[in-house]
Design an enzyme around this catalytic site. Structure first.
Site, PDB file in Angstrom:
ATOM      1  N   ARG A  25      64.498  80.188  59.804  1.00 57.36           N
ATOM      2  CA  ARG A  25      65.910  80.523  60.025  1.00 57.36           C
ATOM      3  C   ARG A  25      66.298  81.851  59.408  1.00 57.36           C
ATOM      4  O   ARG A  25      67.481  82.128  59.219  1.00 57.36           O
ATOM      5  CB  ARG A  25      66.799  79.432  59.410  1.00 57.36           C
ATOM      6  N   LYS A  54      62.931  81.482  45.987  1.00 64.38           N
ATOM      7  CA  LYS A  54      62.631  80.807  47.264  1.00 64.38           C
ATOM      8  C   LYS A  54      62.720  81.832  48.392  1.00 64.38           C
ATOM      9  O   LYS A  54      63.729  82.542  48.501  1.00 64.38           O
ATOM     10  CB  LYS A  54      63.635  79.677  47.492  1.00 64.38           C
ATOM     11  N   GLY A  57      58.122  73.284  58.097  1.00 68.74           N
ATOM     12  CA  GLY A  57      57.375  72.592  59.149  1.00 68.74           C
ATOM     13  C   GLY A  57      56.533  71.418  58.693  1.00 68.74           C
ATOM     14  O   GLY A  57      55.739  70.902  59.485  1.00 68.74           O
ATOM     15  N   SER A  59      71.975  72.688  47.559  1.00 68.04           N
ATOM     16  CA  SER A  59      72.320  74.016  48.078  1.00 68.04           C
ATOM     17  C   SER A  59      73.652  74.524  47.515  1.00 68.04           C
ATOM     18  O   SER A  59      74.565  73.739  47.274  1.00 68.04           O
ATOM     19  CB  SER A  59      72.430  73.927  49.599  1.00 68.04           C
ATOM     20  N   ASP A  96      57.589  75.205  51.597  1.00 63.30           N
ATOM     21  CA  ASP A  96      58.220  74.375  52.631  1.00 63.30           C
ATOM     22  C   ASP A  96      58.095  75.085  53.963  1.00 63.30           C
ATOM     23  O   ASP A  96      57.664  76.242  54.022  1.00 63.30           O
ATOM     24  CB  ASP A  96      59.690  74.058  52.288  1.00 63.30           C
ATOM     25  N   HIS A 150      62.658  79.834  55.163  1.00 61.52           N
ATOM     26  CA  HIS A 150      63.952  79.202  55.438  1.00 61.52           C
ATOM     27  C   HIS A 150      63.847  78.291  56.662  1.00 61.52           C
ATOM     28  O   HIS A 150      64.806  78.157  57.437  1.00 61.52           O
ATOM     29  CB  HIS A 150      65.024  80.267  55.654  1.00 61.52           C
ATOM     30  N   LEU A 186      70.548  78.727  44.494  1.00 64.23           N
ATOM     31  CA  LEU A 186      71.581  79.758  44.405  1.00 64.23           C
ATOM     32  C   LEU A 186      71.577  80.663  45.627  1.00 64.23           C
ATOM     33  O   LEU A 186      70.553  81.266  45.962  1.00 64.23           O
ATOM     34  CB  LEU A 186      71.319  80.624  43.156  1.00 64.23           C
ATOM     35  N   TYR A 187      72.722  80.734  46.305  1.00 67.18           N
ATOM     36  CA  TYR A 187      73.019  81.893  47.149  1.00 67.18           C
ATOM     37  C   TYR A 187      73.865  82.771  46.244  1.00 67.18           C
ATOM     38  O   TYR A 187      74.969  82.372  45.845  1.00 67.18           O
ATOM     39  CB  TYR A 187      73.820  81.496  48.380  1.00 67.18           C
ATOM     40  N   SER A 214      58.472  80.250  51.478  1.00 64.44           N
ATOM     41  CA  SER A 214      59.394  79.695  52.473  1.00 64.44           C
ATOM     42  C   SER A 214      59.887  80.802  53.394  1.00 64.44           C
ATOM     43  O   SER A 214      60.024  81.959  52.972  1.00 64.44           O
ATOM     44  CB  SER A 214      60.597  79.064  51.739  1.00 64.44           C
ATOM     45  N   ARG A 242      64.376  69.609  57.571  1.00 68.27           N
ATOM     46  CA  ARG A 242      64.938  68.902  58.729  1.00 68.27           C
ATOM     47  C   ARG A 242      64.606  67.412  58.786  1.00 68.27           C
ATOM     48  O   ARG A 242      65.502  66.625  59.121  1.00 68.27           O
ATOM     49  CB  ARG A 242      64.517  69.604  60.020  1.00 68.27           C
ATOM     50  N   THR A 293      67.512  81.814  46.440  1.00 68.73           N
ATOM     51  CA  THR A 293      66.993  82.046  47.798  1.00 68.73           C
ATOM     52  C   THR A 293      67.190  83.512  48.156  1.00 68.73           C
ATOM     53  O   THR A 293      68.318  84.010  48.184  1.00 68.73           O
ATOM     54  CB  THR A 293      67.721  81.134  48.813  1.00 68.73           C
TER      55      THR A 293
HETATM   56  C1  LIG Z   1      70.426  72.975  58.544  1.00 70.79           C
HETATM   57  C2  LIG Z   1      69.690  73.711  57.466  1.00 70.79           C
HETATM   58  C3  LIG Z   1      70.395  74.234  56.409  1.00 70.79           C
HETATM   59  C4  LIG Z   1      69.713  74.895  55.372  1.00 70.79           C
HETATM   60  N1  LIG Z   1      70.433  75.351  54.309  1.00 70.79           N
HETATM   61  C5  LIG Z   1      69.778  75.971  53.307  1.00 70.79           C
HETATM   62  C6  LIG Z   1      70.493  76.400  52.155  1.00 70.79           C
HETATM   63  O1  LIG Z   1      71.694  76.187  52.040  1.00 70.79           O
HETATM   64  N2  LIG Z   1      69.798  77.052  51.185  1.00 70.79           N
HETATM   65  C7  LIG Z   1      68.444  77.283  51.290  1.00 70.79           C
HETATM   66  O2  LIG Z   1      67.852  77.872  50.390  1.00 70.79           O
HETATM   67  N3  LIG Z   1      67.753  76.867  52.369  1.00 70.79           N
HETATM   68  C8  LIG Z   1      68.369  76.199  53.354  1.00 70.79           C
HETATM   69  N4  LIG Z   1      67.668  75.747  54.418  1.00 70.79           N
HETATM   70  C9  LIG Z   1      66.201  75.928  54.447  1.00 70.79           C
HETATM   71  C10 LIG Z   1      65.506  74.735  53.780  1.00 70.79           C
HETATM   72  O3  LIG Z   1      65.735  74.739  52.393  1.00 70.79           O
HETATM   73  C11 LIG Z   1      63.980  74.786  53.982  1.00 70.79           C
HETATM   74  O4  LIG Z   1      63.491  76.039  53.585  1.00 70.79           O
HETATM   75  C12 LIG Z   1      63.561  74.500  55.429  1.00 70.79           C
HETATM   76  O5  LIG Z   1      64.439  73.586  56.054  1.00 70.79           O
HETATM   77  C13 LIG Z   1      62.151  73.928  55.453  1.00 70.79           C
HETATM   78  O6  LIG Z   1      61.678  73.812  56.752  1.00 70.79           O
HETATM   79  P1  LIG Z   1      61.739  72.459  57.609  1.00 70.79           P
HETATM   80  O7  LIG Z   1      63.158  72.240  57.993  1.00 70.79           O
HETATM   81  O8  LIG Z   1      60.867  72.767  58.761  1.00 70.79           O
HETATM   82  O9  LIG Z   1      61.187  71.332  56.758  1.00 70.79           O
HETATM   83  C14 LIG Z   1      68.310  75.066  55.449  1.00 70.79           C
HETATM   84  C15 LIG Z   1      67.614  74.530  56.521  1.00 70.79           C
HETATM   85  C16 LIG Z   1      68.276  73.851  57.529  1.00 70.79           C
HETATM   86  C17 LIG Z   1      67.484  73.260  58.657  1.00 70.79           C
END
Ligand SMILES: Cc1cc2nc3c(=O)[nH]c(=O)nc-3n(C[C@H](O)[C@H](O)[C@H](O)COP(=O)(O)O)c2cc1C
Length: 391
Positions: free
Chosen positions: A292, A265, A322, A143, A320, A289, A165-166, A287, A344, A192
């Site tokens: 999130r 992404k 779940g 990340s 990705d 996220h 990349l952010y 995705s 996670r 992303t």
């Molecule tokens: C704590 C946390 C931080 C994350 N940070 C990033 C990040 O910095 N960049 C990004 O593209 N996705 C981030 N994600 C999303 C993950 O890359 C991914 O899309 C997501 O966790 C997949 O779902 P899952 O947690 O149910 O497996 C983050 C997810 C979590 C839970």
């Protein structure tokens, strides 16, 4: 006539047997209190282990979705809408999990999603994850919000990671970041695009308020992560990241900036998948996220089909959100995904057991996928086609 106490008991037990109440009680499986990663039976066992070791603020940040966490839940529920159609009497004595992405052979279709700030979960953070990925030959996506430098992760991994990349708001920042990542030799840049509109991490905020420690004493990004320039990859880059003005023109600019493979992404629709292809991206990660970003979205498994159809096999589609079981991974592969990411689950395992935990997560998921492939009569990844699931 049998109407004594035994009869009443039998009647009551008969009622219970047909009752959803009992079914629910049966679901209350005893939680494992893991003392070592080897004791885990499945990925979910690591969730409780992480909850026990993490401070509430860190736990809440990781567990959180947005608003009411509906998209977070939809990611898990989505898998229920697809059922397996196993075939029988196929020689499954040898199972080949290898797959190929961008000319590179992967040992399995599994990859580790970018997750920011991993030192909040374990002191070795992304470096511990890199060691696990190296031991298990898994692809790691690092990340931009990493708490370890890309140079250190490359050393631990033994090869440069894919880089997420952010996008910095200022274009000079993007150039600087991309050049740094190119210098270590990262083969793939994953932009992303699902956080450009902002988000409301409400569950995280609720947990944070139960945490009485002074977070700012430990890290500058405490209290909402506003000190972006304090992140190791953002040093010397000011102005913040994730420009809300970004459009497909930004993608064209990024495309011109680098020869790295470019992956988007956070794509969830056929319309955006078509645009991504037209603008020359090399791959897509379906995705949301991990629930999130946008609230009340679909589970990613439900969005996968239309994205795969829209790109028509011309570029790889990964996914990705779940994924916890080998059957989940199998369903995504059947619906056309070429790779499946976990977020996670490996963070839970990292939190509780560091590198060994992450390795165990990869082993368990791999074993479950292998078993599902045996059961369904698919000796290799290319045998897993749409005919193995019904919606
Ligand atoms: C704590 C946390 C931080 C994350 N940070 C990033 C990040 O910095 N960049 C990004 O593209 N996705 C981030 N994600 C999303 C993950 O890359 C991914 O899309 C997501 O966790 C997949 O779902 P899952 O947690 O149910 O497996 C983050 C997810 C979590 C839970």
């Amino acid at each position: 006539m049998d109407n004594g106490p035994d009869h009443d008991r039998r009647k009551f037990l008969g009622f219970l047997a047909g009752s959803p109440l009992l079914a629910a009680a049966w679901m209350q499986l005893p939680a494992l209190k893991l003392t070592s990663p080897d004791e885990a039976i499945t990925l979910m066992d690591f969730e409780e282990a992480a909850r026990r070791v993490l401070p509430p603020a860190h736990w809440g940040y990781m567990a959180s979705g947005v608003d009411d966490d509906a998209t977070l839940k939809a990611n898990r529920e989505g898998f229920q809408h697809f059922k397996l159609r196993p075939r029988r009497l196929v020689d499954v004595s040898r199972i080949d999990l290898r797959t190929e992405i961008f000319g590179t052979v992967w040992e399995t279709p599994l990859f580790l999603c970018p997750v920011g700030g991993q030192k909040m979960f374990h002191r070795d953070g992304e470096v511990a994850v890199a060691r696990a990925a190296s031991a298990k030959k898994a692809v790691q996506i690092l990340s931009t919000a990493t708490s370890s430098m890309v140079e250190d992760v490359t050393m631990a991994l033994g090869t440069p990671p894919w880089y997420q990349l952010y996008m910095p708001v200022k274009w000079e920042g993007t150039e600087r970041l991309v050049r740094r990542v190119e210098a270590v030799g990262s083969p793939v840049l994953v932009w992303t695009v699902d956080l450009l509109g902002g988000r409301n991490l409400e569950t995280a905020e609720r947990y944070r308020r139960t945490d009485t420690r002074d977070c700012a004493a430990c890290h500058a990004t405490a209290r909402g992560g506003r000190a972006v320039e304090a992140l190791p990859m953002m040093s010397g880059i000011d102005g913040g990241m994730n420009p809300s003005a970004a459009t497909w023109d930004y993608l064209d600019r990024l495309r011109k900036l680098t020869k790295m493979r470019l992956v988007l992404k956070g794509i969830e629709t056929r319309e955006d998948a078509r645009l991504a292809r037209e603008h020359g991206v090399d791959g897509i990660i379906v995705s949301n996220h991990g629930g999130r970003a946008t609230e009340t979205g679909r589970g990613t498994i439900e969005a996968l089909g239309e994205v795969v159809d829209a790109v028509g096999g011309q570029i790889p589609v990964l996914i990705d959100g779940g994924f916890r079981r080998g059957t989940d991974v199998f369903k995504a592969l059947a619906l056309g995904a070429r790779g499946v990411g976990i977020g996670r689950p490996y963070v839970w395992a990292l939190s509780a057991f560091g590198q060994q935990g992450v390795e165990r997560v990869l082993d368990i998921l791999r074993a479950e996928l292998q078993l599902t492939m045996r059961q369904c009569g698919t000796p290799s990844i290319k045998h897993i086609t749409g005919s193995f699931v019904s919606a």
